[in-house]
Scaffold this motif. Structure first.
Motif, PDB file in Angstrom:
ATOM      1  N   ARG A  28       6.588  50.953  17.427  1.00  0.00           N
ATOM      2  CA  ARG A  28       7.081  49.646  16.968  1.00  0.00           C
ATOM      3  C   ARG A  28       8.229  49.855  15.991  1.00  0.00           C
ATOM      4  O   ARG A  28       8.131  50.648  15.060  1.00  0.00           O
ATOM      5  CB  ARG A  28       5.965  48.853  16.295  1.00  0.00           C
ATOM      6  CG  ARG A  28       4.936  48.315  17.286  1.00  0.00           C
ATOM      7  CD  ARG A  28       4.199  47.132  16.689  1.00  0.00           C
ATOM      8  NE  ARG A  28       5.075  46.070  16.229  1.00  0.00           N
ATOM      9  CZ  ARG A  28       5.697  45.198  17.031  1.00  0.00           C
ATOM     10  NH1 ARG A  28       5.567  45.294  18.336  1.00  0.00           N
ATOM     11  NH2 ARG A  28       6.470  44.268  16.534  1.00  0.00           N
ATOM     12  N   SER A  34      16.200  40.233  18.431  1.00  0.00           N
ATOM     13  CA  SER A  34      16.640  40.031  17.064  1.00  0.00           C
ATOM     14  C   SER A  34      16.712  38.538  16.781  1.00  0.00           C
ATOM     15  O   SER A  34      16.860  37.733  17.704  1.00  0.00           O
ATOM     16  CB  SER A  34      18.016  40.655  16.864  1.00  0.00           C
ATOM     17  OG  SER A  34      18.949  39.985  17.673  1.00  0.00           O
ATOM     18  N   SER A  61      17.029  40.382  11.368  1.00  0.00           N
ATOM     19  CA  SER A  61      16.036  41.427  11.621  1.00  0.00           C
ATOM     20  C   SER A  61      15.941  41.659  13.114  1.00  0.00           C
ATOM     21  O   SER A  61      16.219  40.777  13.919  1.00  0.00           O
ATOM     22  CB  SER A  61      14.679  41.026  11.044  1.00  0.00           C
ATOM     23  OG  SER A  61      14.100  40.045  11.862  1.00  0.00           O
ATOM     24  N   THR A 106      13.241  43.354  15.954  1.00  0.00           N
ATOM     25  CA  THR A 106      11.918  43.944  16.158  1.00  0.00           C
ATOM     26  C   THR A 106      11.766  44.285  17.622  1.00  0.00           C
ATOM     27  O   THR A 106      12.474  43.740  18.473  1.00  0.00           O
ATOM     28  CB  THR A 106      10.791  42.969  15.775  1.00  0.00           C
ATOM     29  OG1 THR A 106      11.052  41.734  16.432  1.00  0.00           O
ATOM     30  CG2 THR A 106      10.718  42.766  14.281  1.00  0.00           C
ATOM     31  N   ASN A 155      10.953  47.923  13.438  1.00  0.00           N
ATOM     32  CA  ASN A 155      11.334  46.712  12.721  1.00  0.00           C
ATOM     33  C   ASN A 155      12.497  47.078  11.809  1.00  0.00           C
ATOM     34  O   ASN A 155      12.390  48.001  10.999  1.00  0.00           O
ATOM     35  CB  ASN A 155      10.133  46.202  11.920  1.00  0.00           C
ATOM     36  CG  ASN A 155      10.475  44.912  11.208  1.00  0.00           C
ATOM     37  OD1 ASN A 155      11.480  44.270  11.540  1.00  0.00           O
ATOM     38  ND2 ASN A 155       9.669  44.540  10.228  1.00  0.00           N
TER      39      ASN A 155
END
Lengths: 415, 840
Positions: free
Chosen positions: A288, A323, A350, A352, A290
């Motif tokens: 994952r 995003s 951000s 992810t 981020n």
């Protein structure tokens, strides 16, 4: 003492061959070179000094064009490389870029330029201003002129005035109807941020670029408000060094047109304008990611062209990245680019997503390194400030313009 | 010679694709030649362009030579330039046709436009046809006196070109004297610089022939001239400045005031935008202050910032060349750069060869205050995706550990690597942990605890496996399951491909046996049995040795196999300090990039700055070495274990002082260069004559080997002159001329090798057999000799290159002879002499 210069296309074809001395270099050396570079891949392609069975080769690559110089004798390697870089610079300025077609269409000009830049292996003139007076660039104006006047020669009939003047980079009798000079501070910030978010290294490499259109023989002085922050400086040959040593003032007679007055380096900066925070966890066959980007130290101007680029680690099967701002692109060579553009006012961008690993791989051992790009107009982040620019020896007050720009250089965030 | 890919491309408008056009072009040119109609020039220009682009892509268009010359009567300067280019390209191969061009070139040399005068003169000098030089002298003479600087610039280089075509014509016309006059008086700095370059080259080459030229060459380095050039320094273009700096660096100032004056004058050059100027200045400063230790130190401080800036500015190519030089300086004076360690941090997207240089520098600058941060940084690289980079980083961490006294933190880091569970990281780390333990036995406790957890199944690389096995044997008492791990490894004896691993396995199991006999006994038996049956000679011998030792007396065996060990304190350097100094003397040259002094990679002919050669295949950094120019050499050195035992170190240290200085009086490196030819001819045949000595040893051991020995070499019939004499120069010349008559490998008896503490012993021995040594050198275990001998009755000479490897007791011979028919006889004589070495 270079013996020969070749220009190769990105397919290894010899586009141009310029023998410099009586010791003929057979062009078979190019096939050797090309075979080697295919056999050994990228690392060879970028090795600037190579020993072939018969010659030492220097290579410089610019936009797919390989500049290859050969010699058999000992010589300062930097001299050869520096010269090839200058050739590349001059050609791209003359032809408005560098590529195979441009060179093939203008090879006569390239030969002419090389003729003036180097004789018998000794570099002569590489100053673009002087070359431009000897050989006119193939621009639209000269094309139009040639059609109108019927004179198709692109070689000026007179010798450059500067060869006789005491200021070799400028001819004596320049006349401009509008006198103007522009000074730009262009800075690149190199930074390395380690796994724990600590700024390991941060420095700025900057240039003072001047574009001058002034008549006669003007004498300029440029001073900075805070020279003490400069760690190391390098100057164009026109800068007088005494005034700099005693008072940190740049005093010079400028060449005509665009030139690089000075370059400098400023070490040990304490902060960067933006932050990039990666959080990566990897277990049970997935990973994952981020990624947060935000303003750390507001430079007071908008931050533009923000982008984050990284290479997906090997053994990743697929990636699903989204995003909340900007666009995410994944190329076939596993390069991911997240283009944010201008920093939004109301939210923190951000990105992810999840990476699927190949079957059998439990977790990732190697996390990617993020290369960050940005551009800030109107600010020199190092804090260097121009105090004033004075003129002497000019009939009328010219127009002065100042600009500043900072962009990311080698800005990397490790994870 | 264009690559095949070219045919698939759509041709660009001005780029003709085929060869059939040449005859077309010829026709069209012929039609235009006589025409005076308006617009002819434009048509000609198009045609000329086509001709030249044909030439550029490698089509032979020499057949249109006469047509081109006919068309060259024009006032258009572009046409002229293209024509000059064409003529320059083909004149050399068509000397008769070139005569046609002389006329119009000579006429152009008198044109009123200085640009045309200059261009014509340049082209005239570039024809390079020997029988046309008589036409050159006149235009050159007037060119040197021309009122325009541009023409004089061209003419001064033209003299040099003339010299290369016909030295005698150039000297007869007394051009060098004219050049000298120009150099001292011309107001155009570029003319001065060109004269300087030309004179340096001409007098440099003439110096060997005439006394006068030699003195002239000396005057180039005289004080007035140097001062004259320095006073006009700022007028020179940046490239000319490089040339002048190069010259000045050869000048020896008389006192320190002079040095300071020069440095003050030139200090601002360190801030020049051109990297070549900066580097040339740095070289000069370093050379000037060599004898003044404290000033030299200050110079380092002063040049630090410009060098670091040069590295980070400019393109990757410039950056690499500067980095190589920086590397050299960092290695010489690491402490000066220790505060700037962050500059050597690697960037993610830098090419590997740059990273490698940076790693070496990081290793060098590590000291008490920055070690922690450097090692932290290196550990981040170890997690790098790039496997070679990860390996190099771990090695670097290891090297730092071996340099420092406080290794606590580093050992922890290394042990963390072992927990990363990446095979290449584990492998590399194991080798390092082994080296660390040899230097710091006190860390064994911590290390062994972690190493014990590594499953030997995960370690596949021979070096790592060997290291693991070594630790198992050495620390058998601390590792619970050491005997059982060894046992399982021995069970897989057959699948173990590396002899090195098998050797280590044997030793480890014997060591383990001394400490934990009951647990190991079974494994030991299996290992010895497998070892004695091993097809590899060394493994077989070692197993047999252990077996007999154990049979004879277990306690003595323990003393032999497992004596108390001393911690290793110093490590052998990969490069001798003499070589480093030599590279330093050649600062700002290719030597630095290759990390070898020039005599190691350049032929003698090329050593001088201006000597060329057109033959193929005479640069000794050959094709095969390009892929491993610098890095591989180092990697290899790394692979050979970081450690030599203390005694080894002392030995090699001693010998490096005595032996690496070549003994030949006139030795100038060409021997080394010529010996590089070895690389090419790998056709050694193993000698059929195994000297009897080896059998003596076999008998000694009581091995019932069947004696299939060939009889010792039959007594030679050749008589050698006991007082043969040969000059080193003559030797070199002969060596270069003669073909290799015999090239083979032979063995020397081990007693002889043992006696060979220095090359001198062998030289004396061979002298007893009328074979004389002319040069020798090398370090244990590799010695190299050049011998010569002469026939007693006639002046026929034999030349021998003999490379002795004292660890394998092998000698490689390369024999060259004036009289080829007797070379076999001589070879036998030589080998019989060699085989007696050690018995006398």
């Amino acid at each position: 003492m270079l013996q020969c210069i070749f220009l190769l296309s990105d397919l290894g074809e010899v586009m141009l061959e310029k023998q410099l001395t009586g010791h003929w270099v057979d062009r078979s050396i190019c096939s050797w070179f090309w075979d080697q570079s295919i056999a050994q891949g990228d690392s060879f392609k970028h090795l600037p000094v190579i020993a072939s069975p018969t010659h030492y080769l220097f290579q410089v690559n610019r936009e797919g064009v390989t500049f290859l110089a050969c010699t058999q004798v000992e010589m300062p390697p930097l001299m050869a490389i520096e010269f090839l870089c200058r050739v590349a610079d001059v050609l791209s300025e003359y032809l408005g870029g560098l590529n195979e077609d441009l060179i093939k269409d203008n090879f006569v000009i390239v030969y002419e330029l090389l003729d003036e830049m180097i004789d018998n292996g000794f570099p002569l003139t590489t100053e673009p201003n002087i070359l431009r007076e000897m050989i006119a660039p193939p621009n639209i104006v000269s094309k139009v002129l040639s059609v109108v006047t019927g004179n198709t020669s692109n070689v000026s009939s007179t010798l450059p005035g500067a060869t006789g003047s005491c200021v070799p980079w400028r001819k004596t009798d320049l006349k401009h109807s509008s006198n103007e000079v522009y000074v730009d501070l262009v800075e690149e910030m190199d930074a390395t941020i380690n796994r724990d978010g600590v700024l390991v290294k941060c420095e700025v490499f900057g240039e003072v670029q001047v574009n001058s259109h002034l008549s006669g023989l003007p004498d300029l002085t440029l001073s900075f408000a805070n020279t003490s922050i400069l760690n190391d400086v390098r100057f164009h040959p026109c800068v007088r060094l005494r005034p700099w040593e005693s008072n940190q003032i740049l005093s010079f007679v400028p060449p005509d047109g665009q030139f690089k007055l000075m370059s400098y380096r400023i070490k040990k900066l304490k902060s960067t304008p933006i932050y990039v925070k990666p959080q990566i966890t990897s277990d049970s066959g997935t990973c994952r990611i981020n990624l947060l980007v935000g303003i750390r130290n507001d430079p007071g101007k908008t931050i533009d062209d923000i982008s984050v680029q990284f290479q997906l680690p090997p053994r990743v099967l697929s990636a699903d990245l989204t995003s909340n701002y900007g666009t995410v692109n994944i190329l076939s060579n596993k390069t991911c680019t997240w283009s944010i553009g201008r920093m939004p006012k109301d939210k923190t961008p951000s990105m992810t997503g999840t990476l699927m690993l190949e079957t059998g791989v439990e977790r990732l051992h190697v996390f990617p390194i993020f290369l960050v790009g940005f551009k800030i107009m109107g600010v020199a982040l190092s804090g260097l400030k121009i105090e004033k620019l004075d003129f002497k020896n000019l009939p009328a007050r010219p127009y002065k313009g100042f600009r500043a720009l900072t962009r990311a250089g080698k800005y990397e965030v490790r994870s | 010679m264009a690559p095949p890919a070219q045919t698939h491309r759509s041709p660009s408008p001005s780029q003709p694709s085929g060869k059939g056009e040449v005859s077309d072009l010829k026709m069209q040119l012929r039609q235009l030649a006589g025409s005076r109609a308006p617009g002819t020039d434009d048509a000609k220009r198009e045609l000329f362009k086509k001709v030249i682009s044909c030439m550029t892509i490698g089509i032979d268009v020499s057949s249109v030579f006469s047509e081109m010359v006919m068309c060259s009567a024009t006032s258009d300067i572009v046409l002229k330039k293209m024509c000059y280019l064409y003529v320059g390209n083909y004149a050399k191969h068509n000397p008769d046709l070139a005569l046609l061009t002389i006329n119009f070139l000579q006429r152009d040399c008198k044109d009123e436009d200085p640009m045309i005068r200059g261009l014509a003169l340049r082209s005239l000098c570039s024809l390079r046809v020997t029988n046309l030089v008589e036409y050159l002298v006149g235009p050159l003479g007037s060119g040197l006196k021309d009122s325009n600087g541009y023409v004089r610039t061209v003419a001064s280089i033209g003299v040099l070109k003339l010299y290369h075509i016909s030295a005698s014509t150039c000297m007869d016309a007394d051009f060098p004297a004219t050049l000298k006059h120009l150099m001292l008086n011309d107001r155009d700095a570029q003319v001065v610089a060109n004269c300087l370059c030309a004179l340096q080259e001409i007098w440099g080459l003439e110096a060997t022939k005439s006394e006068e030229a030699a003195t002239e060459r000396e005057t180039l380095l005289s004080k007035p001239l140097i001062y004259y050039l320095l006073n006009r320094f700022k007028e020179f273009s940046e490239w000319a400045q490089c040339a002048v700096l190069e010259l000045v660096s050869k000048y020896v100032p008389s006192d320190s005031d002079e040095i300071f004056d020069m440095m003050n004058l030139l200090e601002d050059r360190l801030q020049h935008a051109n990297g070549a100027v900066v580097l040339a200045t740095i070289k000069l400063f370093l050379q000037l202050t060599l004898s003044m230790a404290d000033i030299h130190q200050q110079v380092y401080e002063r040049i630090k910032a410009p060098l670091l800036t040069l590295v980070s500015s400019g393109g990757p190519e410039q950056s690499y060349a500067v980095l190589s030089h920086l590397h050299l300086l960092v290695m010489r004076a690491p402490y000066i750069f220790s505060a700037d360690y962050k500059h050597f941090y690697c960037q993610y997207n830098e090419p590997f060869y740059v990273k490698k240089l940076k790693l070496e520098m990081l290793t060098a600058v590590a000291n008490e205050s920055n070690t922690y941060e450097i090692v932290t940084e290196l550990c981040e690289y170890a997690a790098n995706v790039d496997i070679p980079m990860a390996r190099e980083s771990i090695r670097a961490v290891g090297k730092i550990a071996l340099q420092q006294y406080d290794v606590n933190a580093i050992v922890d880091r290394l042990l963390q690597f072992l927990e990363m569970e990446k095979d290449h990281v584990t492998a590399e780390t194991l080798v390092l942990v082994k080296d660390l333990l040899r230097k710091y036995p006190q860390w064994s406790h911590d290390c062994i605890a972690v190493v014990g957890n590594i499953s030997s199944k995960n370690v596949q690389e021979p070096k790592a496996k060997a290291a693991l096995i070594w630790m198992l044997g050495e620390y058998a008492q601390d590792m619970q399951d050491a005997p059982y791990v060894l046992e399982s490894l021995i069970e897989n004896w057959e699948e173990e491909n590396s002899a090195e691993v098998r050797l280590h396995l044997l030793t480890a199991v014997v060591k383990c046996f001394f400490r934990r006999p009951p647990e190991t006994q079974k494994a030991l038996g299996a290992a010895l049995a497998a070892g004695i049956n091993d097809f590899h000679q060394d493994v077989h011998d070692r197993a047999l040795l252990y077996y007999r030792l154990l049979q004879y007396n277990v306690f003595i065996a323990e003393r032999v196999v497992n004596p108390p060990k001393q911690a290793v304190s110093v490590f052998a350097d990969t490069q001798s300090s003499e070589i480093k100094d030599r590279i330093f003397d050649e600062f700002n040259s290719l030597s630095v990039v290759y990390q070898k002094p020039s005599y190691m990679f350049t032929d003698k002919e090329h050593r001088g700055p201006f000597a060329f050669s057109e033959e193929i295949g005479n640069l000794s950094v050959g094709a095969e070495s390009t892929d491993n120019v610098v890095p591989a050499q180092r990697i290899e050195a790394n692979d050979k274990d970081l450690l030599l035992s203390t005694s080894d170190k002392e030995e090699s240290k001693g010998s490096s002082h005595n032996d690496s200085a070549y003994n030949a009086p006139g030795y100038d490196g060409s021997l080394a260069a010529s010996s590089q030819a070895d690389l090419v001819s790998l056709d050694y045949k193993p000698t059929p004559n195994v000297p009897s000595a080896t059998f003596a040893i076999d008998d000694l051991l009581g091995l019932g080997l069947p004696a299939t020995a060939t009889p010792p070499p039959s007594p030679p019939v050749l008589k050698l002159n006991t007082k043969a004499a040969l000059e080193p120069n003559a030797f070199q010349q002969k060596w270069r001329q003669l073909p290799i008559a015999i090239s083979q490998e032979t063995s020397i008896n081990p007693q002889g090798v043992a006696a060979m503490t220095s090359p001198q012993t062998l030289i004396r021995h061979m002298q007893g057999h009328s074979i004389h040594c002319i040069a020798s050198g090398g370090q244990a275990p590799n010695f190299k000799f050049f011998f010569y001998a002469q026939k007693a009755e006639e002046p026929a000479t034999y030349l021998v290159e003999c490379i002795v490897n004292s660890s394998s007791c092998k000698a490689q011979l390369k024999i060259k002879a004036d009289d080829q028919s007797t070379s076999q006889a001589f070879s036998e004589l030589f080998q019989s002499a060699l085989s007696k070495f050690g018995f006398l």
